[in-house]
Scaffold this motif. Structure first.
Motif, PDB file in Angstrom:
ATOM      1  N   SER A 107       0.815  -1.222   0.000  1.00  0.00           N
ATOM      2  CA  SER A 107       0.000   0.000   0.000  1.00  0.00           C
ATOM      3  C   SER A 107       0.843   1.265   0.000  1.00  0.00           C
ATOM      4  N   ASN A 111       1.306   2.799  -6.617  1.00  0.00           N
ATOM      5  CA  ASN A 111       0.213   3.558  -7.205  1.00  0.00           C
ATOM      6  C   ASN A 111      -0.461   2.644  -8.227  1.00  0.00           C
ATOM      7  N   ASP A 114       1.286   0.196 -10.915  1.00  0.00           N
ATOM      8  CA  ASP A 114       2.686  -0.123 -10.637  1.00  0.00           C
ATOM      9  C   ASP A 114       2.880  -1.636 -10.584  1.00  0.00           C
ATOM     10  N   ARG A 162       7.852   1.001 -14.308  1.00  0.00           N
ATOM     11  CA  ARG A 162       6.744   0.875 -13.355  1.00  0.00           C
ATOM     12  C   ARG A 162       7.034  -0.133 -12.244  1.00  0.00           C
ATOM     13  N   GLN A 164       8.057  -1.415  -8.951  1.00  0.00           N
ATOM     14  CA  GLN A 164       8.275  -0.809  -7.641  1.00  0.00           C
ATOM     15  C   GLN A 164       8.880  -1.768  -6.630  1.00  0.00           C
TER      16      GLN A 164
END
Length: 383
Positions: A107, A111, A114, A162, A164
């Protein structure tokens, strides 16, 4: 009208196997459970005593949202002792099992859209957590040829702007194998954060499990008390995170979960400080079961591509029987009354495999293997 997100969340098949097994047991049929990854041991005596003391002394109210300070200090000392890494108590968030920790970590990192890199096969729920947190699971196939381990090349092929996080699990569910230090070092060099699920640490046979924190501090570490300390029902875990994320994690914890169970947290302190002999006894018993089950499964014609040295799972190649592991697992359950987990539960690359858990007594494992032998003698394929 149901939320669209629900359509993307897949069932946790092992629980469906367990639920059907329980239905059969209600009908008076004896089932040997080798499907679920739950220790069959009772909790250590020191944990029982800590729970009772906690209740009788009135330790039944909200704790600090990050967790009991004494427990966080004990976890900090544990990581120093076991891995020689320095983790500040302020970097630790105590959770109600590791599952909330996964959700909280994702969390604060993701986003919408991602990406998180996962292994295939891998723990069935990881992809569902990523999806629920608004992310996109990106799988890296791992197989017997590479020891069911990530390769640097495999990860590099999947990295994008993208990406993460890269999620690792060692000892691994479902294979029971450990990532080598060299592999962990290589993964630690990538720019995304590492999410390291270390819940099976301590359940290792003949090797040593390494924490990702030995190689990088750009990591979120998941751990807890369910597996090693046989405290599944007490629902106690923790998340170690970079300090800059702690305030965000705390705010989420306050809103979503408030705090972990207060009595369970007192039990966690006792587990870390006093349960050493109990843990060694359980680990020795698991190892004895592991060696027995490996031997019997091979005698029955199953291939074990990578001999497991951690957790309490054996991942066997059953493709000589069927490439539909779902049907095969339920056929074994209905006809032989043994519960195993189909490999497809762990990803497309797990198809053709079955996972056997040895979190059951040696007597029950022996009975399970005898039933499996009888099943195989009469096996003529699936309809």
């Amino acid at each position: 009208m149901e939320a669209r997100l629900l359509d993307q969340i897949k069932p946790f098949i092992v629980m469906e196997v367990l639920e059907r097994a329980n239905e059969l047991q209600k009908q008076g049929i004896d089932v040997i459970h080798m499907e679920v990854g739950e220790p069959d041991f009772d909790v250590p005596e020191c944990v029982k005593e800590a729970c009772e003391t906690g209740i009788r002394s009135g330790y039944t109210h909200y704790t600090h949202s990050l967790g009991d300070p004494e427990l966080r200090e004990a976890i900090s000392l544990h990581y120093k002792k076991e891995y020689d890494v320095s983790v500040k108590p302020e970097q630790i968030l105590v959770t109600s099992g590791t599952s909330p920790g996964i959700l909280l970590a994702l969390s604060v990192l993701l986003n919408a859209g991602d990406e998180v890199i996962l292994s295939d096969p891998g723990y069935a729920c990881y992809a569902n957590f990523v999806t629920y947190a608004g992310g996109k699971p990106v799988t890296v196939p791992v197989d017997a040829a590479n020891g069911f381990q990530y390769t640097p090349e495999g990860i590099c092929e999947k990295l994008t702007e993208r990406t993460q996080a890269i999620l690792i699990n060692s000892p691994m569910n479902p294979t029971g194998n450990l990532l080598t230090p060299e592999t962990m070092k290589a993964i630690a060099q990538y720019s995304p954060y590492i999410i390291s699920d270390e819940i099976y640490h301590g359940l290792v046979y003949g090797e040593k499990a390494h924490s990702i924190l030995e190689y990088t501090d750009k990591a979120f570490v998941l751990n807890g008390f369910s597996k090693l300390y046989a405290m599944t029902g007490l629902r106690l875990g923790y998340l170690i995170a970079p300090e800059k994320y702690m305030r965000h994690l705390q705010i989420l914890q306050q809103n979503l979960f408030i705090c972990a169970n207060s009595v369970a947290q007192r039990a966690g302190i006792a587990a870390l400080e006093k349960s050493g002999p109990d843990i060694e006894r359980m680990r020795h018993t698991y190892d004895k079961r592991r060696r027995y089950l490996i031997k019997r499964l091979r005698e029955l014609g199953f291939t074990i591509p990578v001999e497991p040295t951690g957790a309490f799972y054996i991942f066997v190649d059953a493709s000589h029987l069927s490439n539909d592991s779902y049907k095969l697992a339920f056929d074994m359950l209905e006809k032989a009354h043994i519960g195993v987990t189909p490999g497809i539960d762990f990803g497309l690359n797990g198809e053709g495999y079955l996972r056997f858990s040895y979190a059951n007594s040696l007597e029950n494992l022996e009975e399970g293997m005898d039933r499996l032998a009888s099943y195989l003698k009469s096996f003529k394929g699936l309809d």
